[in-house]
Design a protein around this motif. Structure first.
Motif, PDB file in Angstrom:
ATOM      1  N   VAL A  70       0.848  -1.195   0.000  1.00 57.46           N
ATOM      2  CA  VAL A  70       0.000   0.000   0.000  1.00 57.46           C
ATOM      3  C   VAL A  70       0.883   1.245   0.000  1.00 57.46           C
ATOM      4  O   VAL A  70       0.645   2.198  -0.741  1.00 57.46           O
ATOM      5  N   GLU A  71       1.929   1.190   0.806  1.00 61.61           N
ATOM      6  CA  GLU A  71       2.836   2.329   0.888  1.00 61.61           C
ATOM      7  C   GLU A  71       3.479   2.601  -0.473  1.00 61.61           C
ATOM      8  O   GLU A  71       3.591   3.759  -0.900  1.00 61.61           O
ATOM      9  N   ASP A  72       3.867   1.527  -1.169  1.00 61.20           N
ATOM     10  CA  ASP A  72       4.457   1.677  -2.511  1.00 61.20           C
ATOM     11  C   ASP A  72       3.501   2.403  -3.449  1.00 61.20           C
ATOM     12  O   ASP A  72       3.914   3.302  -4.187  1.00 61.20           O
ATOM     13  N   ILE A  73       2.232   1.961  -3.410  1.00 61.10           N
ATOM     14  CA  ILE A  73       1.224   2.570  -4.289  1.00 61.10           C
ATOM     15  C   ILE A  73       1.073   4.055  -3.949  1.00 61.10           C
ATOM     16  O   ILE A  73       1.059   4.915  -4.838  1.00 61.10           O
ATOM     17  N   LEU A  74       0.978   4.331  -2.656  1.00 62.81           N
ATOM     18  CA  LEU A  74       0.815   5.719  -2.213  1.00 62.81           C
ATOM     19  C   LEU A  74       1.995   6.579  -2.639  1.00 62.81           C
ATOM     20  O   LEU A  74       1.821   7.700  -3.127  1.00 62.81           O
ATOM     21  N   VAL A  75       3.190   6.023  -2.480  1.00 63.66           N
ATOM     22  CA  VAL A  75       4.392   6.777  -2.830  1.00 63.66           C
ATOM     23  C   VAL A  75       4.433   7.034  -4.337  1.00 63.66           C
ATOM     24  O   VAL A  75       4.755   8.140  -4.784  1.00 63.66           O
ATOM     25  N   ASN A  76       4.047   6.004  -5.126  1.00 59.87           N
ATOM     26  CA  ASN A  76       4.007   6.177  -6.586  1.00 59.87           C
ATOM     27  C   ASN A  76       3.020   7.271  -6.982  1.00 59.87           C
ATOM     28  O   ASN A  76       3.320   8.107  -7.838  1.00 59.87           O
ATOM     29  N   ASN A  77       1.839   7.230  -6.381  1.00 60.11           N
ATOM     30  CA  ASN A  77       0.828   8.244  -6.678  1.00 60.11           C
ATOM     31  C   ASN A  77       1.295   9.629  -6.255  1.00 60.11           C
ATOM     32  O   ASN A  77       1.048  10.618  -6.944  1.00 60.11           O
ATOM     33  N   LEU A  78       1.970   9.653  -5.127  1.00 56.03           N
ATOM     34  CA  LEU A  78       2.494  10.920  -4.624  1.00 56.03           C
ATOM     35  C   LEU A  78       3.499  11.505  -5.623  1.00 56.03           C
ATOM     36  O   LEU A  78       3.501  12.704  -5.905  1.00 56.03           O
ATOM     37  N   TYR A  79       4.320  10.615  -6.171  1.00 62.27           N
ATOM     38  CA  TYR A  79       5.315  11.037  -7.152  1.00 62.27           C
ATOM     39  C   TYR A  79       4.630  11.620  -8.393  1.00 62.27           C
ATOM     40  O   TYR A  79       5.007  12.685  -8.877  1.00 62.27           O
ATOM     41  N   TYR A  80       3.589  10.913  -8.852  1.00 63.33           N
ATOM     42  CA  TYR A  80       2.833  11.361 -10.017  1.00 63.33           C
ATOM     43  C   TYR A  80       2.193  12.729  -9.744  1.00 63.33           C
ATOM     44  O   TYR A  80       2.268  13.643 -10.567  1.00 63.33           O
ATOM     45  N   LEU A  81       1.590  12.854  -8.561  1.00 58.91           N
ATOM     46  CA  LEU A  81       0.931  14.113  -8.192  1.00 58.91           C
ATOM     47  C   LEU A  81       1.924  15.254  -8.091  1.00 58.91           C
ATOM     48  O   LEU A  81       1.649  16.381  -8.524  1.00 58.91           O
ATOM     49  N   SER A  82       3.081  14.949  -7.523  1.00 61.92           N
ATOM     50  CA  SER A  82       4.067  16.027  -7.337  1.00 61.92           C
ATOM     51  C   SER A  82       4.565  16.541  -8.683  1.00 61.92           C
ATOM     52  O   SER A  82       4.869  17.732  -8.828  1.00 61.92           O
ATOM     53  N   SER A  83       4.609  15.648  -9.696  1.00 60.49           N
ATOM     54  CA  SER A  83       5.015  16.123 -11.026  1.00 60.49           C
ATOM     55  C   SER A  83       3.928  17.032 -11.611  1.00 60.49           C
ATOM     56  O   SER A  83       4.223  17.989 -12.336  1.00 60.49           O
ATOM     57  N   LYS A  84       2.656  16.745 -11.272  1.00 61.11           N
ATOM     58  CA  LYS A  84       1.567  17.619 -11.723  1.00 61.11           C
ATOM     59  C   LYS A  84       1.661  18.995 -11.060  1.00 61.11           C
ATOM     60  O   LYS A  84       1.442  20.031 -11.694  1.00 61.11           O
ATOM     61  N   VAL A  85       1.989  18.970  -9.775  1.00 61.78           N
ATOM     62  CA  VAL A  85       2.132  20.233  -9.033  1.00 61.78           C
ATOM     63  C   VAL A  85       3.301  21.049  -9.601  1.00 61.78           C
ATOM     64  O   VAL A  85       3.239  22.270  -9.698  1.00 61.78           O
ATOM     65  N   LYS A  86       4.333  20.326 -10.014  1.00 60.72           N
ATOM     66  CA  LYS A  86       5.510  20.996 -10.586  1.00 60.72           C
ATOM     67  C   LYS A  86       5.129  21.719 -11.882  1.00 60.72           C
ATOM     68  O   LYS A  86       5.539  22.857 -12.120  1.00 60.72           O
TER      69      LYS A  86
END
Ligand SMILES: [Zn+2]
Length: 119
Positions: A70-86
């Motif tokens: 679950v943590e892996d999935i969350l971290v992956n999504n977080l990475y994707y989201l942070s690129s959107k924020v960028k």
């Protein structure tokens, strides 16, 4: 002296040496097992025993494996989201989601720590 008496004597010797009696019994003879000061587990009849992990421990391990996934999935999504924020720093929705994901990751780490700390 019967073998039972011998085992009782051995058990008493183990206790005298500072071993602790465990709630687990020897899978072969049913005698209570003893843990020595060095961490070895002994059966008075059979000698050194390698204990299979208890259901509880197995459950805790399974739980942590799930939490890791679950943590892996969350971290992956977080990475994707942070690129959107960028790309779009004013994207409030993505920013809020980043915060929610961070919160979720923090929670999951807390659950993992408590399940590892038991016992
Ligand atoms: Zn035994």
């Amino acid at each position: 002296m019967s073998s039972t008496e011998q085992n009782v004597k051995k058990a008493a010797d183990l206790l005298r040496q500072g071993a602790t009696m465990l709630s687990d019994a020897c899978p072969q003879c049913g005698m209570p097992l003893f843990r020595l000061k060095n961490g070895d587990v002994l059966c008075p009849t059979h000698g050194k025993i390698y204990l299979v992990k208890s259901d509880e421990e197995e459950e805790a391990i399974k739980k942590n494996v799930t939490m890791d996934k679950v943590e892996d999935i969350l971290v992956n999504n977080l990475y994707y989201l942070s690129s959107k924020v960028k790309e779009d720093p004013m994207d409030q929705d993505s920013l809020m989601q980043v915060i929610r994901y961070l919160d979720a990751i923090e929670r999951i780490r807390r659950v993992k720590v408590t399940s590892q700390g038991g016992k």
